[in-house]
Motif scaffolding. Structure first.
Motif, PDB file in Angstrom:
ATOM      1  N   LEU A  46       0.827  -1.197   0.000  1.00  0.00           N
ATOM      2  CA  LEU A  46       0.000   0.000   0.000  1.00  0.00           C
ATOM      3  C   LEU A  46       0.865   1.253   0.000  1.00  0.00           C
ATOM      4  O   LEU A  46       0.544   2.240  -0.687  1.00  0.00           O
ATOM      5  N   VAL A  47       1.970   1.236   0.725  1.00  0.00           N
ATOM      6  CA  VAL A  47       2.905   2.365   0.697  1.00  0.00           C
ATOM      7  C   VAL A  47       3.432   2.582  -0.719  1.00  0.00           C
ATOM      8  O   VAL A  47       3.544   3.723  -1.195  1.00  0.00           O
ATOM      9  N   ASP A  48       3.738   1.486  -1.420  1.00  0.00           N
ATOM     10  CA  ASP A  48       4.223   1.600  -2.799  1.00  0.00           C
ATOM     11  C   ASP A  48       3.172   2.264  -3.693  1.00  0.00           C
ATOM     12  O   ASP A  48       3.502   3.087  -4.555  1.00  0.00           O
ATOM     13  N   LEU A  49       1.898   1.892  -3.490  1.00  0.00           N
ATOM     14  CA  LEU A  49       0.823   2.508  -4.273  1.00  0.00           C
ATOM     15  C   LEU A  49       0.728   4.001  -3.996  1.00  0.00           C
ATOM     16  O   LEU A  49       0.624   4.816  -4.911  1.00  0.00           O
ATOM     17  N   ILE A  50       0.763   4.358  -2.709  1.00  0.00           N
ATOM     18  CA  ILE A  50       0.685   5.768  -2.331  1.00  0.00           C
ATOM     19  C   ILE A  50       1.867   6.539  -2.902  1.00  0.00           C
ATOM     20  O   ILE A  50       1.710   7.650  -3.431  1.00  0.00           O
ATOM     21  N   ASP A  51       3.058   5.956  -2.812  1.00  0.00           N
ATOM     22  CA  ASP A  51       4.252   6.614  -3.360  1.00  0.00           C
ATOM     23  C   ASP A  51       4.108   6.854  -4.860  1.00  0.00           C
ATOM     24  O   ASP A  51       4.535   7.894  -5.387  1.00  0.00           O
ATOM     25  N   ASP A  52       3.501   5.893  -5.562  1.00  0.00           N
ATOM     26  CA  ASP A  52       3.337   6.031  -7.002  1.00  0.00           C
ATOM     27  C   ASP A  52       2.360   7.155  -7.346  1.00  0.00           C
ATOM     28  O   ASP A  52       2.635   7.992  -8.211  1.00  0.00           O
ATOM     29  N   TYR A  53       1.212   7.182  -6.652  1.00  0.00           N
ATOM     30  CA  TYR A  53       0.205   8.191  -6.968  1.00  0.00           C
ATOM     31  C   TYR A  53       0.606   9.586  -6.503  1.00  0.00           C
ATOM     32  O   TYR A  53       0.086  10.583  -7.016  1.00  0.00           O
ATOM     33  N   THR A  54       1.504   9.664  -5.527  1.00  0.00           N
ATOM     34  CA  THR A  54       1.938  10.981  -5.037  1.00  0.00           C
ATOM     35  C   THR A  54       3.296  11.396  -5.608  1.00  0.00           C
ATOM     36  O   THR A  54       3.879  12.374  -5.162  1.00  0.00           O
ATOM     37  N   SER A  55       3.773  10.653  -6.595  1.00  0.00           N
ATOM     38  CA  SER A  55       5.081  10.952  -7.185  1.00  0.00           C
ATOM     39  C   SER A  55       5.011  12.187  -8.091  1.00  0.00           C
ATOM     40  O   SER A  55       3.936  12.609  -8.530  1.00  0.00           O
ATOM     41  N   ASP A  56       6.167  12.743  -8.395  1.00  0.00           N
ATOM     42  CA  ASP A  56       6.248  13.925  -9.261  1.00  0.00           C
ATOM     43  C   ASP A  56       5.716  13.635 -10.657  1.00  0.00           C
ATOM     44  O   ASP A  56       5.247  14.553 -11.347  1.00  0.00           O
ATOM     45  N   THR A  57       5.784  12.375 -11.087  1.00  0.00           N
ATOM     46  CA  THR A  57       5.321  12.033 -12.431  1.00  0.00           C
ATOM     47  C   THR A  57       3.792  12.047 -12.525  1.00  0.00           C
ATOM     48  O   THR A  57       3.238  12.105 -13.625  1.00  0.00           O
ATOM     49  N   ASN A  58       3.101  11.991 -11.367  1.00  0.00           N
ATOM     50  CA  ASN A  58       1.640  11.972 -11.382  1.00  0.00           C
ATOM     51  C   ASN A  58       1.026  13.232 -10.775  1.00  0.00           C
ATOM     52  O   ASN A  58      -0.173  13.433 -10.895  1.00  0.00           O
ATOM     53  N   CYS A  59       1.835  14.040 -10.126  1.00  0.00           N
ATOM     54  CA  CYS A  59       1.279  15.177  -9.363  1.00  0.00           C
ATOM     55  C   CYS A  59       1.848  16.525  -9.795  1.00  0.00           C
ATOM     56  O   CYS A  59       2.990  16.619 -10.245  1.00  0.00           O
ATOM     57  N   GLU A  60       1.014  17.531  -9.592  1.00  0.00           N
ATOM     58  CA  GLU A  60       1.428  18.914  -9.779  1.00  0.00           C
ATOM     59  C   GLU A  60       1.052  19.692  -8.533  1.00  0.00           C
ATOM     60  O   GLU A  60      -0.064  19.567  -8.036  1.00  0.00           O
ATOM     61  N   ARG A  61       1.989  20.477  -8.020  1.00  0.00           N
ATOM     62  CA  ARG A  61       1.726  21.290  -6.827  1.00  0.00           C
ATOM     63  C   ARG A  61       0.730  22.386  -7.176  1.00  0.00           C
ATOM     64  O   ARG A  61       0.934  23.159  -8.097  1.00  0.00           O
ATOM     65  N   LEU A  62      -0.362  22.463  -6.429  1.00  0.00           N
ATOM     66  CA  LEU A  62      -1.404  23.460  -6.664  1.00  0.00           C
ATOM     67  C   LEU A  62      -1.411  24.548  -5.604  1.00  0.00           C
ATOM     68  O   LEU A  62      -1.768  25.690  -5.881  1.00  0.00           O
ATOM     69  N   ILE A  63      -1.092  24.202  -4.372  1.00  0.00           N
ATOM     70  CA  ILE A  63      -1.022  25.163  -3.271  1.00  0.00           C
ATOM     71  C   ILE A  63       0.237  24.877  -2.466  1.00  0.00           C
ATOM     72  O   ILE A  63       0.499  23.732  -2.107  1.00  0.00           O
TER      73      ILE A  63
END
Length: 238
Positions: free
Chosen positions: A221-238
């Motif tokens: 589950l940590v691996d999944l969270i790390d993947d979805y919160t990685s720089d390749t999937n996320c953009e800083r909005l605030i």
């Protein structure tokens, strides 16, 4: 007891092992098959069984605040639109347990990171159809509330909001996952069930609390969270 019973006595039925010891059960209320199903449901399937607390629905703001107050370094709050979380942070209701816990976390220098679908995510349309909601509007409303809380916190750099491009399919609050004592509250997203006699929403689905002691399930589950919160999937909005 089992050893001294007559050989042909079928009062006790072998269920399995517990801590390396064979277990037998007898019940005046259940048949051996029923007893065996109860055993399997309560004790799992041997070496692969991992046990963790299960909540029958989404925990309250007070219960979630206990998780936040347990954090030392960082809290990840990951969901679709974070509608509930953003409401907790700007609520006028009292006591505001959740907001107070986040404020205390930020005050001690730890991080609070929010992850919701990016307004331009290609998955928003599918999620909106799945849950019969205006997901884009919910995301936009949450971002406004999160931005308001951020301003009230003096634009604290340790309060961060990110937009995910891919839809995770689950909600989680992860506490200090880099530490050996990390914990995660997780619930899979399921299709909404609506019938005249009952309605089952995402908040009604069981939520599971996992500790690092669970080893494989926790770290996957940590691996999944790390993947979805990685720089390749996320953009800083605030």
């Amino acid at each position: 007891v089992y050893d001294v019973l007559p050989v042909d006595d079928d009062t006790f039925t072998e269920m399995g092992t517990f801590e390396g010891v064979r277990v037998f059960a007898a019940s005046p209320f259940y048949t051996p098959s029923e007893s065996y199903r109860i055993w399997l449901g309560s004790n799992g399937l041997g070496s692969q069984a991992k046990f963790s607390p299960m909540l029958h629905e989404r925990p309250s703001a007070l219960e979630k605040s206990r998780l936040i107050r347990a954090a030392s370094e960082v809290v990840f709050d990951l969901g679709t639109a974070l509608n509930t979380c953003s409401n907790y942070l700007v609520t006028t209701e009292r006591p505001a347990h959740y907001r107070a816990a986040v404020e205390a976390l930020l005050a001690k220098g730890a991080e609070y990171r929010c992850y919701l679908l990016h307004p331009s995510s290609p998955d928003i349309a599918a999620v909106a159809s799945q849950f019969n909601e205006d997901t884009h509007d919910r995301v936009a409303s949450s971002l406004k509330r999160l931005a308001l809380f951020h301003r009230r916190m003096g634009n604290a750099p340790n309060f961060q909001v990110f937009g995910m491009h891919r839809y995770p399919g689950f909600a989680s609050m992860a506490i200090d996952t880099s530490l050996p004592t990390g914990i995660i509250l997780m619930s899979p997203y399921v299709h909404r069930i609506a019938r005249p006699e009952t309605t089952i929403e995402r908040a009604d689905f069981p939520h599971q609390l996992m500790g690092a002691h669970l080893a494989e399930p926790y770290h996957r589950l940590v691996d999944l969270i790390d993947d979805y919160t990685s720089d390749t999937n996320c953009e800083r909005l605030i």
